[in-house]
Design a protein around this motif. Structure first.
Motif, mmCIF file in Angstrom:
data_model
loop_
_atom_site.group_PDB
_atom_site.id
_atom_site.type_symbol
_atom_site.label_atom_id
_atom_site.label_comp_id
_atom_site.label_asym_id
_atom_site.label_seq_id
_atom_site.Cartn_x
_atom_site.Cartn_y
_atom_site.Cartn_z
ATOM 1 N N LEU A 76 -6.988 -3.392 -8.864
ATOM 2 C CA LEU A 76 -8.271 -2.731 -8.634
ATOM 3 C C LEU A 76 -8.956 -2.498 -9.975
ATOM 4 O O LEU A 76 -8.286 -2.321 -11.002
ATOM 5 N N THR A 117 -13.282 -2.870 -2.348
ATOM 6 C CA THR A 117 -12.623 -2.586 -1.069
ATOM 7 C C THR A 117 -13.464 -3.080 0.111
ATOM 8 O O THR A 117 -14.624 -3.446 -0.050
ATOM 9 N N THR A 118 -12.860 -3.046 1.275
ATOM 10 C CA THR A 118 -13.587 -3.332 2.506
ATOM 11 C C THR A 118 -14.083 -2.014 3.090
ATOM 12 O O THR A 118 -13.259 -1.149 3.422
ATOM 13 N N VAL A 155 0.839 -1.197 0.000
ATOM 14 C CA VAL A 155 0.000 0.000 0.000
ATOM 15 C C VAL A 155 0.873 1.245 0.000
ATOM 16 O O VAL A 155 0.593 2.223 -0.701
ATOM 17 N N GLY A 176 -13.031 3.108 1.869
ATOM 18 C CA GLY A 176 -12.762 1.691 1.738
ATOM 19 C C GLY A 176 -11.286 1.374 1.823
ATOM 20 O O GLY A 176 -10.438 2.216 1.537
ATOM 21 N N ARG A 177 -10.983 0.149 2.220
ATOM 22 C CA ARG A 177 -9.588 -0.298 2.339
ATOM 23 C C ARG A 177 -9.321 -1.364 1.267
ATOM 24 O O ARG A 177 -9.958 -2.409 1.260
ATOM 25 N N PRO A 178 -8.372 -1.102 0.362
ATOM 26 C CA PRO A 178 -8.065 -2.071 -0.710
ATOM 27 C C PRO A 178 -7.543 -3.398 -0.142
ATOM 28 O O PRO A 178 -6.893 -3.406 0.901
ATOM 29 N N ASP A 183 -5.842 4.177 2.477
ATOM 30 C CA ASP A 183 -7.258 3.886 2.275
ATOM 31 C C ASP A 183 -7.811 4.771 1.161
ATOM 32 O O ASP A 183 -7.211 5.802 0.810
ATOM 33 N N LEU A 184 -8.958 4.394 0.624
ATOM 34 C CA LEU A 184 -9.556 5.154 -0.471
ATOM 35 C C LEU A 184 -10.779 5.934 0.001
ATOM 36 O O LEU A 184 -11.560 5.450 0.823
ATOM 37 N N GLN A 235 -14.273 0.305 -7.949
ATOM 38 C CA GLN A 235 -13.161 0.273 -7.006
ATOM 39 C C GLN A 235 -13.682 0.215 -5.564
ATOM 40 O O GLN A 235 -13.128 -0.499 -4.725
ATOM 41 N N TYR A 236 -14.748 0.951 -5.288
ATOM 42 C CA TYR A 236 -15.328 0.894 -3.944
ATOM 43 C C TYR A 236 -15.862 -0.499 -3.652
ATOM 44 O O TYR A 236 -15.679 -1.036 -2.547
#
Length: 308
Positions: free
Chosen positions: A233, A244-245, A191, A306-308, A256-257, A240-241
């Motif tokens: 991704l 993610t988590t 990351v 969100g977290r990739p 994070d996104l 993309q969302y």
């Protein structure tokens, strides 16, 4: 300048050589010499080879090269150092120490970028005597100084952290908010590699459907950045969302996104950015802007995280 690959043993240094104008190269083959001329030419070439061997033995780092386009200026052009010899001919070397010796110790111009007038850097500042090298990620490798003050690089983030004592090399960079980027390091090295790549694109223009390297849109920047960290991704922001988590604002951490949706739904997501820490993020905002660092504000608060 001598660089050592501490983490990628298959990478070799670049060749060095002299620039020969194309016209000169063409004229050399314009006529075919007679037998006597060819004999004299063979003797001359043997002498040149003997001299060349001596030059290589001295380790100057400068040797003849094939015809190629002349540089626009002396110094670093992104891959080599250019200078003129005593006869006014262009020569180049990949060794900074050789460059300094041939130019009387004059510093080189800094590395060029696609937007040299206003591009920001994600790494710490350095003097021109460094040949444009700056500590941290440059888009392809991590640079750092060893105990002797010599520049070294590695493609492995864990090696970089060991050699720099855990320093990410990040520095303040101006964005629309005028704030400074976080100097922290992401918990996951993959990351962090994505974050560093995104920061290396600062100053490049927003480009609709852009996937780089000269310009990006918001999701293109995110996808390409995480690809450098080995994280796949989708291309579109709302996809993309979905990949993610989902997390809450209280859980946000570097890498994070952040997602914005005009209608407040996940399907309506139209913008994405990478969180840096300290309430800041890097983004490709919209047409007419450049990749920049901005701050989270109440007036423009992300609808999803969100977290990739």
């Amino acid at each position: 300048m001598t660089t050592v690959n501490t983490g990628a043993p298959d990478v070799a240094d670049e060749p060095t050589g002299r620039h020969t104008p194309a016209a000169e190269a063409r004229s050399a083959t314009a006529t075919r010499p007679g037998r006597a001329g060819r004999i004299r030419r063979g003797i001359g070439m043997a002498a040149m080879i003997a001299v060349g061997v001596g030059a290589i033995g001295l380790g100057t780092g400068v040797s003849p090269a094939a015809a190629e386009r002349a540089p626009t200026h002396a110094g670093w052009d992104g891959s080599r150092y250019w200078f003129k010899d005593s006869q006014g001919q262009w020569r180049w070397t990949s060794h900074y120490s050789v460059y300094l010796a041939r130019t009387g110790g004059a510093g080189s111009s800094s590395k060029s970028t696609s937007n040299s007038s206003s591009a920001a850097s994600s790494t710490s500042s350095s003097k021109s005597s460094n040949g444009g090298i700056k500590q941290g990620w440059d888009g392809s490798r991590y640079w750092f100084r060893n105990s002797k003050g010599e520049w070294r690089w590695t493609s492995h983030y864990d090696v970089y952290l060991q050699r720099t004592g855990g320093s990410s090399g990040g520095s303040s960079s101006s964005g629309s908010s005028g704030g400074a980027s976080s100097g922290s390091v992401a918990a996951d090295r993959n990351v962090e590699a994505a974050v560093q790549y995104a920061l290396a694109q600062l100053g490049k223009p927003f480009r609709t459907a852009g996937n780089g390297p000269d310009g990006y849109d918001c999701s293109g920047l995110v996808q390409q950045s995480f690809r450098r960290g080995g994280i796949a991704l989708p291309r579109v922001a709302n996809d993309q969302y979905a990949a993610t988590t989902p997390i809450k604002a209280s859980q946000l951490r570097r890498g994070d996104l952040l997602f914005w949706s005009p209608n407040g739904t996940a399907r309506g997501i139209q913008h994405v950015a990478i969180y840096l820490g300290n309430n800041q993020y890097v983004e490709a905002a919209r047409p007419g802007t450049r990749i920049r660092i901005s701050s989270i504000s109440k007036g423009y608060y992300p609808a999803f995280m969100g977290r990739p």
